[in-house]
Enzyme design. Structure first.
Site, mmCIF file in Angstrom:
data_model
loop_
_atom_site.group_PDB
_atom_site.id
_atom_site.type_symbol
_atom_site.label_atom_id
_atom_site.label_comp_id
_atom_site.label_asym_id
_atom_site.label_seq_id
_atom_site.Cartn_x
_atom_site.Cartn_y
_atom_site.Cartn_z
ATOM 1 N N ASP A 54 77.074 -73.651 -29.120
ATOM 2 C CA ASP A 54 78.763 -73.656 -29.464
ATOM 3 C C ASP A 54 78.880 -72.921 -30.929
ATOM 4 O OD1 ASP A 54 80.033 -74.109 -27.432
ATOM 5 O OD2 ASP A 54 79.593 -76.191 -27.469
ATOM 6 N N ASP A 99 100.156 -80.297 -46.217
ATOM 7 C CA ASP A 99 99.607 -79.949 -45.012
ATOM 8 C C ASP A 99 97.913 -80.702 -44.938
ATOM 9 O OD1 ASP A 99 98.397 -78.788 -42.588
ATOM 10 O OD2 ASP A 99 98.690 -76.706 -43.280
ATOM 11 N N GLU A 159 92.484 -76.801 -42.821
ATOM 12 C CA GLU A 159 92.749 -75.354 -43.229
ATOM 13 C C GLU A 159 93.861 -75.717 -44.431
ATOM 14 O OE1 GLU A 159 92.899 -76.349 -40.021
ATOM 15 O OE2 GLU A 159 91.647 -74.635 -39.026
ATOM 16 N N ALA A 215 105.483 -76.184 -32.622
ATOM 17 C CA ALA A 215 105.257 -75.294 -31.742
ATOM 18 C C ALA A 215 106.187 -74.335 -31.397
ATOM 19 C CB ALA A 215 104.910 -75.829 -30.219
ATOM 20 N N MET A 267 105.199 -72.344 -37.407
ATOM 21 C CA MET A 267 104.818 -72.168 -38.916
ATOM 22 C C MET A 267 105.090 -73.441 -39.785
ATOM 23 S SD MET A 267 108.423 -70.221 -40.401
ATOM 24 C CE MET A 267 108.636 -68.854 -39.161
ATOM 25 N N ASP A 276 79.479 -81.676 -24.645
ATOM 26 C CA ASP A 276 79.949 -82.749 -24.682
ATOM 27 C C ASP A 276 81.000 -83.043 -23.799
ATOM 28 O OD1 ASP A 276 81.509 -81.183 -26.109
ATOM 29 O OD2 ASP A 276 81.463 -82.460 -27.971
ATOM 30 N N ASP A 296 81.987 -79.284 -19.746
ATOM 31 C CA ASP A 296 80.662 -78.647 -19.928
ATOM 32 C C ASP A 296 79.717 -79.151 -18.836
ATOM 33 O OD1 ASP A 296 81.015 -77.340 -22.288
ATOM 34 O OD2 ASP A 296 80.907 -79.198 -23.477
#
Lengths: 580, 711
Positions: free
Chosen positions: B330, B367, B371, B402, B406, B547, B551
């Site tokens: 992965d 935020d 990221e 959604a 932004m 996991d 899978d």
């Protein structure tokens, strides 16, 4: 050793290497059913044989059906030879009027020729009629060799194919071996031999007046010598090419009518190894990687070369116990030097030693010198070559499939050494393969050592021993080593034509040939089903010098370790008693 | 128990190199226990499982009988000599048993510790599968698969199950050695709970997925104890070969007696070989070194996995790990660090870098995504912009939704500066936003966005009011050293395939950067399964980690499937290994351990067989000394007397087993080199070394026993 002698060796081995590729490539075409230049000559005959015998050449069989075919065919051949020997006095082509062969000798001989051993408990010219020699023995020389080649071809297909069930058709591979390979080569070789003076006739033996008259044991005057002749050349060609080795005459290729000149000597010697060597290339070609074939051949060549030099050196040195002024063992241009007892002067030391090693390495068994008279070390070399399991060239077909079993063992251990489940030619080597390979390396030493033990403990066995001390032990060991490996060469010095030796020898020959064929084909039948494991960087390449070296080590260790104690009581003890 | 597993945990945390060099910690207690077990294992019934050592035991018993006979004065040789040989033959068996017992010892200690965790506890069985339903108190052993039970704060979960209701923090240190609690909740990939772990807060309603005694903890105990240890395919194949050697040497030695009797008669001197010497020769020739250590090697392999905090459900899986030629990895967590990070700011035309950095930072202050935090960090590191608090600047954070796709910040005008409305978001939504406000979306920005995407990064466009400030590069950060690791794997012949949900463009760039051989982009669980089957059809062995519940099919299909311990119950059941650390990179170590296991067997087999040559040189001249004294020429070691030669060979044969126990337990050092290179190396060390070592060893032992006047 002389420079001249080494040069002859180099020429001999060089010629084999040169012939390997053309003959090997041709045989690959034959076994893959491709068109060859022989098709117009024997194609019709091949089709006729299939039609008469009801064989469908397009039908493929699995390993069991092939093994059953091989065993059935060989059993029938054995019966025919036995019957011929027993009733030869009633049949034509018996100009000397030889009687029926004794039952134990007949059985031993029938087993011997069916199993490609050609152990001869009898003297050819005084026992077998021309018909028995031709229709019985020579026919077996062809088909026993072809059986070995057919089994090899089936085995190779097992390695070449993946995710398959069938290995091919024994009847087709056997027929094509005879018609396309053995017959043409034998005809050519017979003609060359005849041109050199090898006899080929139906006339009875020839009587000639003796130049120097003598007396026999009873004191009677002997004025005439009876010289045996017969259809020899045709049998000699195939006995050399098919690693059979059973001579027309008792003394085999030491006889001037079997092997008259240095030229016939080198041709016959080449013929011993020719097909076995070329089959290595055929193998490489059929599995799609000729390097695989060359590496196996390299391993065989290196072992052969080293042991030939060893035997040559031992024979050149002669016997230190001989007083030097009385017996001149130094090599000069006029004197072959070394140990010349039991050797033909026209062949000398090097060609006798090279032949002895080649014939024992290749499961041929024909001789041009008496192995019994070799120095202890020279005799040891011939024993060891057989005790390695007849995988250094070995019998045509059988030698290579035996060697490939050693390759599988070598691959198995090497695979562990590099931390990967072993694989050979894209087949994973797992428990079943190791089981079959273990049986294959187990049976031979068990047979040879067990029967030798019987031979030296039972009075029936001890009665045949002609020499005292360790040499007598070597004679028994050699007899069972030779038969237990389908070699057929005789050490001599042992009265082997007795019920005891005929029976025990037959057992050894039967086990060595037929018991080994079944696990061999079972192994092929198992690997053929396996999925192809693609080659990656983690795959251990089996064509590198390192692997060749490893393969040699495995062959030597497995072979030598089993027989070292026995050899210590025979040739090794004798050697140290001689040099001390 | 916790302490012990935690000790193991710390090791895992260190680098793998340190781990391999770490000597196996053996406590005096473990050694004492192994010594005792070595004697217990002399029971012929358990010895018969190992044909090589069984032969040695029979030989030992036989020589003991001969020794007793000699004590009565009618022996074939002096009693002290037969007794000496017999004693060392017994030692040979005991040393082999000791090695096995020692290998088992570690596991036993761990199993005992685990068993203490599995106290018989009570469970609250619910009458209906929902929280608040009445319950009855039953013994955990009375629970059956499918029962639903309640676990509340401070209680121990009585058996393996799946959470169907509730959220709780759970202490799983009993299993993982990790003391930080983990969250377990219904639904999703965190729903599996393990029996023996403790709920630290809240409550859980759990449906039982395993019968009592069949739970994870029970399986682990069984595995560690070796109760379920079966011979692996490769071990079986090797055993067959070793048995073949044993049979051959049995016949070699058995036939030597008639050979010897004949030779005595032929030579007219000497005495036939004695039974004692025959047995000694036999034991020296059969591959006792590998035969004695084979079982210990297998157990130690399993143990090495456990020390890496990996539980393999079978030895077969460990062996297969060594053969793996395709690794499906992965991307996230294995090849790249978990999250994307901001790496660069590219301003729009006419905008300074500082202004873009300032705007980006403001838009990201609140935020909390990784990221977002990385943008603040980049602005600080690159442009010296210190972090500001939102309340300091009377700003209002606008969270990502959604609908708008932004996020950003609205900073009210404080008189000196104008109102600032800063937004950041994906390129297409920002373009629509700017154009709706009547601003211009510069072509250069469009170009930058495309370039960033092509380089495998994600572009974020930043807009202030209606002016485009520029583009933030968000990049996957490839783990340090991973490229070298993949290069090693490639040299070993192992292909690495990256599995990612990213688009092919991004995947290509990351694949190039990490040096992975291939990738599967926009991968769905079905794609994974298909890819595995494709590789397997091509004859490859595939390993993967996973996991999630989705899978599970792929894990079940893969040859080596490693489930993360944090994963779902279904993933853990589909896998044949469970990584207690839940570290996807562990797969690489698992492959190494598998290879080590095979290599250790191979090297010791080679060593064992190569040893035989020297033993012949010791025993053959000694055995036939009276019959053929000339054979003394083979005594190239110059051993003092026939008796000392045979005794030295037998002692060497026994001591070499002890000397090699550390190697058997630790495994041959793994090196990432090509197969040819590895073969050359190992043949040199264990093949050639195996030829030479016994010559030296036997000679030294001979000198020693001669010096102390034993012979």
């Amino acid at each position: 050793m002389t420079a001249n002698g080494l040069l002859q060796l180099a020429f001999f081995l060089g010629a084999i290497i040169l012939l390997t590729k053309p003959l090997g490539a041709y045989m690959a075409r034959v076994y893959q059913g491709e068109r060859t230049f022989m098709d117009p000559v024997v194609g019709w005959l091949e089709r006729l044989i299939y039609r008469l015998s009801g064989v469908n050449p397009a039908e493929e069989m699995d390993w069991k059906a092939n093994a059953a075919s091989m065993l059935l065919f060989n059993f029938l051949g054995l019966i025919v030879v036995y019957a011929l020997e027993r009733v030869q006095q009633l049949l034509p082509l018996n100009p000397v009027g030889l009687g029926a062969v004794a039952s134990d000798t007949s059985f031993n001989t029938a087993v011997s020729f069916a199993s490609n051993t050609n152990w001869q408990a009898y003297g050819g010219e005084t026992t077998m009629s021309y018909l028995t020699q031709m229709a019985g023995l020579t026919v077996q020389n062809f088909v026993s060799a072809a059986s070995g080649m057919a089994v090899l071809t089936l085995f190779i297909r097992g390695l070449a194919r993946h995710s398959a069930e069938t290995l091919g058709n024994f009847w087709v591979d056997m027929t094509r071996s005879v018609l396309y390979i053995l017959l043409p080569l034998s005809i050519v070789l017979s003609l060359v031999l005849v041109s050199q003076g090898v006899v080929q006739t139906f006339s009875p033996s020839v009587s000639v007046p003796l130049l120097e008259q003598t007396t026999d044991a009873s004191g009677a005057n002997v004025t005439q010598q009876v010289i045996a002749v017969g259809p020899a050349a045709s049998q000699i060609a195939i006995k050399q090419l098919g690693t059979n080795g059973g001579g027309f005459f008792n003394v085999n290729s030491a006889h001037p009518f079997e092997n008259p000149t240095p030229l016939t000597d080198v041709l016959e010697m080449l013929s011993i190894l020719l097909i076995a060597a070329a089959l290595c290339y055929t193998f490489g070609k059929m599995v799609g990687d000729t390097r695989q074939g060359w590496s196996v051949l390299a391993a065989m060549m290196i072992v052969l070369l080293v042991f030939t030099c060893w035997a040559y050196e031992a024979e050149s040195n002669g016997n230190p116990k001989f007083p030097s002024p009385a017996v001149d063992q130094t090599t000069t241009s006029l004197n072959p030097g070394g140990n010349m007892e039991g050797k033909e002067v026209r062949f000398g030391i090097v060609n006798s030693a090279a032949w002895a090693v080649a014939t024992t390495a290749a499961s041929n068994g024909s001789v041009n010198a008496m192995h019994d008279s070799f120095t202890p070390m020279g005799g040891l070399v011939t024993l060891v070559m057989m005790q390695l399991g007849e995988v250094i060239f070995g019998g045509v077909g059988s030698g290579l499939y035996g060697m490939l079993v050693f390759v599988i063992v070598a691959v198995f251990v090497a695979g562990l050494l590099v931390g990967r489940t072993p694989e050979y030619l894209g087949h994973k080597i797992e428990a079943y393969e190791m089981k079959m390979a273990s049986i294959l390396i187990l049976i031979m030493p068990l047979t040879v050592l067990g029967l030798t033990a019987l031979g030296v403990i039972l009075d029936a066995g001890k009665a045949g021993i002609a020499n005292p001390g360790p040499h007598g032990f070597t004679e028994v060991l050699y007899a069972f080593t030779s038969q237990g490996n389908n070699n057929g060469s005789a050490f001599g010095g042992i009265g082997a034509n007795t019920p005891f030796y005929n029976l025990t020898g037959s057992i050894a020959m039967l086990i060595s040939r037929y018991w080994l064929v079944v696990p061999t084909l079972a192994l092929a039948g198992s690997v053929v089903k396996k999925k192809l494991v693609p080659v990656s960087e983690g795959t251990l390449p089996t064509h590198t010098p390192l692997f060749v070296f490893w393969l040699i080590a495995v062959v030597l260790i497995v072979g030598a370790l089993n027989f070292l104690p026995a050899l210590a009581l025979g040739p090794i003890a004798e050697h140290f008693m001689m040099v001390h | 128990m916790v302490n012990e597993l935690q000790a193991g945990k710390q090791v895992v945390g260190s680098t793998s190199d340190q781990l391999k060099n770490r000597p196996i910690a053996l406590t005096g207690e473990m050694v004492r226990r192994a010594v005792g077990d070595a004697f217990v294992k002399l029971n012929p019934r358990s010895m018969a499982r190992n044909p090589v050592m069984f032969v040695v035991e029979v030989g030992s018993a036989l020589t003991t009988a001969l020794w007793i006979q000699a004590l009565w004065g009618t022996g074939e040789a002096p009693a002290w000599y037969i007794g000496g040989v017999s004693l060392w033959l017994w030692f040979t068996v005991l040393f082999a048993n000791f090695s096995e017992a020692l290998a088992e010892g570690r596991g036993k200690a761990q199993a005992d510790a685990l068993r203490r965790a599995r106290k018989d506890i009570v469970a609250k069985r619910l009458n209906a599968p929902r929280h608040g339903s009445p319950f009855e108190i039953v013994a955990s052993s009375a629970l059956r698969k499918g029962d639903v039970f309640l676990v509340e704060v401070g209680e121990v979960i009585s058996a393996d199950g799946e959470v169907i209701e509730g959220v709780a923090s759970v202490d799983e240190s009993a299993i993982t050695g990790e003391s930080a609690p983990v969250i377990r909740e219904s639904g999703g990939d965190r729903s599996a709970v393990t029996g023996g772990t403790r709920v630290l807060s809240d409550w859980l309603v759990i449906r039982l997925t395993a019968e009592p005694g069949g739970g994870f903890l029970d399986r682990m105990i069984k595995l560690i104890e070796g109760a379920k240890r079966q011979k692996t395919p490769n071990e079986i194949a090797l055993n067959i070969l070793l048995a073949a050697f044993t049979i051959i040497f049995l016949v070699v030695c058995a036939t030597l007696l008639p050979f010897s009797i004949f030779s005595v008669a032929a030579a007219g001197q000497g005495t036939p070989i004695t039974m004692t010497v025959l047995v000694a020769l036999l034991v020296c020739l059969i591959p006792t070194t590998i035969g004695g250590l084979l079982s210990a090697i297998g157990i130690a392999g399993m143990d090495r996995m456990i020390r890496h905090n990996v539980i393999a459900t079978s030895g077969r899986a460990i062996e297969a790990a060594g053969d793996v030629d395709v690794l499906l990895l992965d991307k996230t967590g294995t090849i790249t660090l978990g999250n994307r990070m901001a790496t660069e700011f590219t301003p729009a035309p006419g905008i300074s870098k500082e202004r873009l950095a300032d705007g980006s930072q403001l838009a990201s202050l609140a935020d909390e995504t990784p990221e977002g935090r990385s943008i603040v960090v980049l602005a600080k590191e690159k442009y010296g912009l210190r972090g500001r608090e939102i309340h300091e600047i009377s700003a209002q954070f606008v969270a990502f939704s959604a609908q708008t796709r932004m996020s950003g910040v609205d900073i009210q005008s404080d008189g000196t500066s104008a109102q600032r409305i800063i937004r950041k978001g994906a390129a297409d939504s920002m373009r629509a936003y700017v154009e709706r406000l009547g601003g211009v979306y510069p072509a250069a920005v469009q170009q930058t966005v495309q370039d960033v995407g092509r380089a495998g990064a994600t572009p974020l466009v930043v807009v202030e009011n209606k002016e485009v400030l520029g583009v933030i590069h968000l990049k996957d950060i490839v783990k340090g050293g991973i490229k070298e690791r993949f290069a090693h794997l490639r040299r070993m012949g192992i292909k690495t395939v990256m599995i990612t949900g990213d688009n092919p463009l991004t995947a290509t760039a990351i694949a190039a950067e990490s040096g992975v051989d291939d990738f599967l982009a926009e991968a769905t669980p079905e794609d994974k399964l298909k890819l595995i089957r494709e590789y397997q059809r091509g004859g490859r062995l595939v390993a993967m980690t996973g996991d999630g519940t989705n899978d599970a099919p792929a894990l079940a299909q893969a040859d080596v499937a490693v489930a993360m311990n944090t994963g779902t119950q279904s993933a853990r059941e589909a896998a044949n290994m469970i990584d207690l650390d839940s570290n996807p990179t562990k797969l690489l170590e698992i492959v190494e351990i598998g290879k080590q296991l095979l290599m250790t067997r191979g090297t010791l087999t080679t060593f064992s067989i190569a040893n035989d040559v020297a033993k012949y040189f010791a025993i053959i001249p000694a055995a036939f000394a009276t019959t053929y004294p000339a054979l003394n020429a083979l005594n190239i070691m110059g051993l003092a007397t026939p008796q000392s030669a045979i005794l030295s060979a037998v002692i060497f044969n026994a001591l070499i087993i002890v000397a090699l126990i550390p190697l058997a337990l630790k495994g041959v050092k793994y090196r990432p080199v090509s197969a040819v290179e590895l073969l050359r190396r190992h043949l040199l060390i264990y093949g050639v070394g195996g030829l030479i070592a016994p010559f030296v060893g036997i000679k030294l032992i001979d000198l020693f026993i001669h010096a102390i006047g034993l012979v």
